[in-house]
Design a protein around this motif. Structure first.
Motif, PDB file in Angstrom:
ATOM      1  N   MET A 174      -9.171  88.789 -39.481  1.00  0.00           N
ATOM      2  CA  MET A 174      -9.858  87.561 -39.637  1.00  0.00           C
ATOM      3  C   MET A 174     -11.062  87.708 -39.612  1.00  0.00           C
ATOM      4  N   ASP A 175     -11.980  87.318 -40.352  1.00  0.00           N
ATOM      5  CA  ASP A 175     -13.696  87.396 -40.414  1.00  0.00           C
ATOM      6  C   ASP A 175     -14.316  86.563 -39.663  1.00  0.00           C
ATOM      7  N   SER A 176     -15.521  86.879 -39.470  1.00  0.00           N
ATOM      8  CA  SER A 176     -16.338  86.104 -38.359  1.00  0.00           C
ATOM      9  C   SER A 176     -16.634  85.005 -38.651  1.00  0.00           C
ATOM     10  N   GLU A 177     -16.893  84.540 -40.048  1.00  0.00           N
ATOM     11  CA  GLU A 177     -17.199  83.329 -40.633  1.00  0.00           C
ATOM     12  C   GLU A 177     -15.940  82.139 -40.223  1.00  0.00           C
ATOM     13  N   LEU A 178     -14.637  82.762 -40.399  1.00  0.00           N
ATOM     14  CA  LEU A 178     -13.622  81.982 -39.934  1.00  0.00           C
ATOM     15  C   LEU A 178     -13.447  81.570 -38.530  1.00  0.00           C
ATOM     16  N   PHE A 179     -13.882  82.508 -37.730  1.00  0.00           N
ATOM     17  CA  PHE A 179     -13.877  82.284 -36.263  1.00  0.00           C
ATOM     18  C   PHE A 179     -15.070  81.419 -35.804  1.00  0.00           C
ATOM     19  N   GLN A 180     -16.038  81.425 -36.573  1.00  0.00           N
ATOM     20  CA  GLN A 180     -17.145  80.467 -36.181  1.00  0.00           C
ATOM     21  C   GLN A 180     -16.774  79.253 -36.853  1.00  0.00           C
ATOM     22  N   GLN A 181     -16.109  78.861 -37.798  1.00  0.00           N
ATOM     23  CA  GLN A 181     -15.639  77.532 -38.289  1.00  0.00           C
ATOM     24  C   GLN A 181     -14.660  76.996 -37.155  1.00  0.00           C
ATOM     25  N   LEU A 182     -13.751  77.987 -36.771  1.00  0.00           N
ATOM     26  CA  LEU A 182     -12.643  77.533 -35.846  1.00  0.00           C
ATOM     27  C   LEU A 182     -13.519  77.175 -34.726  1.00  0.00           C
ATOM     28  N   ALA A 183     -14.438  77.913 -34.046  1.00  0.00           N
ATOM     29  CA  ALA A 183     -14.891  77.769 -32.796  1.00  0.00           C
ATOM     30  C   ALA A 183     -15.795  76.209 -33.006  1.00  0.00           C
ATOM     31  N   GLN A 184     -16.395  75.886 -34.095  1.00  0.00           N
ATOM     32  CA  GLN A 184     -16.963  74.710 -34.311  1.00  0.00           C
ATOM     33  C   GLN A 184     -16.256  73.686 -34.178  1.00  0.00           C
ATOM     34  N   ARG A 185     -14.889  73.792 -35.037  1.00  0.00           N
ATOM     35  CA  ARG A 185     -13.807  72.706 -34.994  1.00  0.00           C
ATOM     36  C   ARG A 185     -13.528  72.287 -33.306  1.00  0.00           C
ATOM     37  N   ILE A 186     -13.217  73.448 -32.654  1.00  0.00           N
ATOM     38  CA  ILE A 186     -12.884  73.215 -31.410  1.00  0.00           C
ATOM     39  C   ILE A 186     -13.873  72.333 -30.525  1.00  0.00           C
ATOM     40  N   ARG A 187     -15.105  72.902 -30.907  1.00  0.00           N
ATOM     41  CA  ARG A 187     -16.109  71.951 -30.131  1.00  0.00           C
ATOM     42  C   ARG A 187     -16.139  70.549 -30.649  1.00  0.00           C
ATOM     43  N   ASP A 188     -15.934  70.391 -32.001  1.00  0.00           N
ATOM     44  CA  ASP A 188     -15.779  68.870 -32.470  1.00  0.00           C
ATOM     45  C   ASP A 188     -14.906  68.217 -31.665  1.00  0.00           C
ATOM     46  N   ILE A 189     -13.620  68.711 -31.591  1.00  0.00           N
ATOM     47  CA  ILE A 189     -12.684  68.096 -31.047  1.00  0.00           C
ATOM     48  C   ILE A 189     -12.836  67.538 -29.695  1.00  0.00           C
ATOM     49  N   GLU A 190     -13.234  68.758 -28.843  1.00  0.00           N
ATOM     50  CA  GLU A 190     -13.607  68.497 -27.445  1.00  0.00           C
ATOM     51  C   GLU A 190     -14.644  67.403 -27.338  1.00  0.00           C
ATOM     52  N   ALA A 191     -15.737  67.480 -28.250  1.00  0.00           N
ATOM     53  CA  ALA A 191     -16.797  66.336 -28.015  1.00  0.00           C
ATOM     54  C   ALA A 191     -16.307  65.111 -28.347  1.00  0.00           C
ATOM     55  N   ASN A 192     -15.249  64.675 -29.104  1.00  0.00           N
ATOM     56  CA  ASN A 192     -14.683  63.511 -29.610  1.00  0.00           C
ATOM     57  C   ASN A 192     -13.801  63.002 -28.673  1.00  0.00           C
ATOM     58  N   GLU A 193     -12.909  64.097 -28.266  1.00  0.00           N
ATOM     59  CA  GLU A 193     -11.809  63.507 -27.335  1.00  0.00           C
ATOM     60  C   GLU A 193     -11.942  63.907 -25.999  1.00  0.00           C
ATOM     61  N   GLY A 194     -12.544  64.821 -25.582  1.00  0.00           N
ATOM     62  CA  GLY A 194     -12.697  65.220 -24.337  1.00  0.00           C
ATOM     63  C   GLY A 194     -11.651  66.114 -23.548  1.00  0.00           C
ATOM     64  N   ALA A 195     -11.875  67.257 -23.036  1.00  0.00           N
ATOM     65  CA  ALA A 195     -10.573  67.932 -22.510  1.00  0.00           C
ATOM     66  C   ALA A 195     -10.371  67.387 -21.233  1.00  0.00           C
ATOM     67  N   SER A 196      -9.195  67.075 -20.856  1.00  0.00           N
ATOM     68  CA  SER A 196      -8.846  66.475 -19.706  1.00  0.00           C
ATOM     69  C   SER A 196      -8.589  67.478 -18.635  1.00  0.00           C
ATOM     70  N   GLU A 197      -9.361  67.483 -17.757  1.00  0.00           N
ATOM     71  CA  GLU A 197      -9.491  68.212 -16.703  1.00  0.00           C
ATOM     72  C   GLU A 197      -8.445  68.301 -15.707  1.00  0.00           C
ATOM     73  N   SER A 198      -7.879  66.892 -15.561  1.00  0.00           N
ATOM     74  CA  SER A 198      -6.858  66.549 -14.429  1.00  0.00           C
ATOM     75  C   SER A 198      -5.359  67.129 -15.024  1.00  0.00           C
ATOM     76  N   SER A 199      -5.413  67.350 -16.305  1.00  0.00           N
ATOM     77  CA  SER A 199      -3.923  68.019 -16.808  1.00  0.00           C
ATOM     78  C   SER A 199      -3.847  69.226 -16.566  1.00  0.00           C
ATOM     79  N   THR A 200      -2.513  69.643 -16.244  1.00  0.00           N
ATOM     80  CA  THR A 200      -2.257  71.142 -16.390  1.00  0.00           C
ATOM     81  C   THR A 200      -1.066  71.568 -17.092  1.00  0.00           C
ATOM     82  N   MET A 201      -0.853  72.741 -17.402  1.00  0.00           N
ATOM     83  CA  MET A 201       0.269  73.079 -17.930  1.00  0.00           C
ATOM     84  C   MET A 201       0.911  74.163 -17.198  1.00  0.00           C
ATOM     85  N   THR A 202       2.219  74.304 -16.823  1.00  0.00           N
ATOM     86  CA  THR A 202       2.865  75.140 -15.812  1.00  0.00           C
ATOM     87  C   THR A 202       3.374  76.170 -17.063  1.00  0.00           C
TER      88      THR A 202
END
Length: 94
Positions: A1-29
């Motif tokens: 996978m090339d660097s540009e694709l990783f950068q796009q994925l990282a930006q997409r993750i940041r966008d999702i977190e900014a819009n929805e916010g990661a739930s700090e109270s939820s956990t996964m066993t």
């Protein structure tokens, strides 16, 4: 996978977190008793987890797939980055 694709994925993750916010109270066993002893309460919801191994054959793929199975059991999204292109989905499904 090339660097540009990783950068796009990282930006997409940041966008999702900014819009929805990661739930700090939820956990996964992890459903792995030895790991639960080290991580009481499981992993934080929405966490990005990287599994590394100190040596080949150390079980990193197995652990990663067990964690992915647990995460995807709740219909979550799984992103798998495999730089060596050694991941074989039919084998993982079994």
């Amino acid at each position: 996978m090339d660097s540009e694709l990783f950068q796009q994925l990282a930006q997409r993750i940041r966008d999702i977190e900014a819009n929805e916010g990661a739930s700090e109270s939820s956990t996964m066993t992890t459903a792995i008793p030895a790991l639960e002893a080290v991580l009481p309460g499981g992993l934080p919801g929405g966490a990005l987890v990287e599994v590394l191994s100190a040596a080949e054959g150390g079980g990193a793929w197995t652990l990663a797939l067990l964690l992915a199975k647990q995460a995807c059991a709740e219909r979550k999204i799984l992103v798998l980055a495999d730089e060596q292109r050694s991941f074989y989905p039919p084998a993982a499904a079994r």
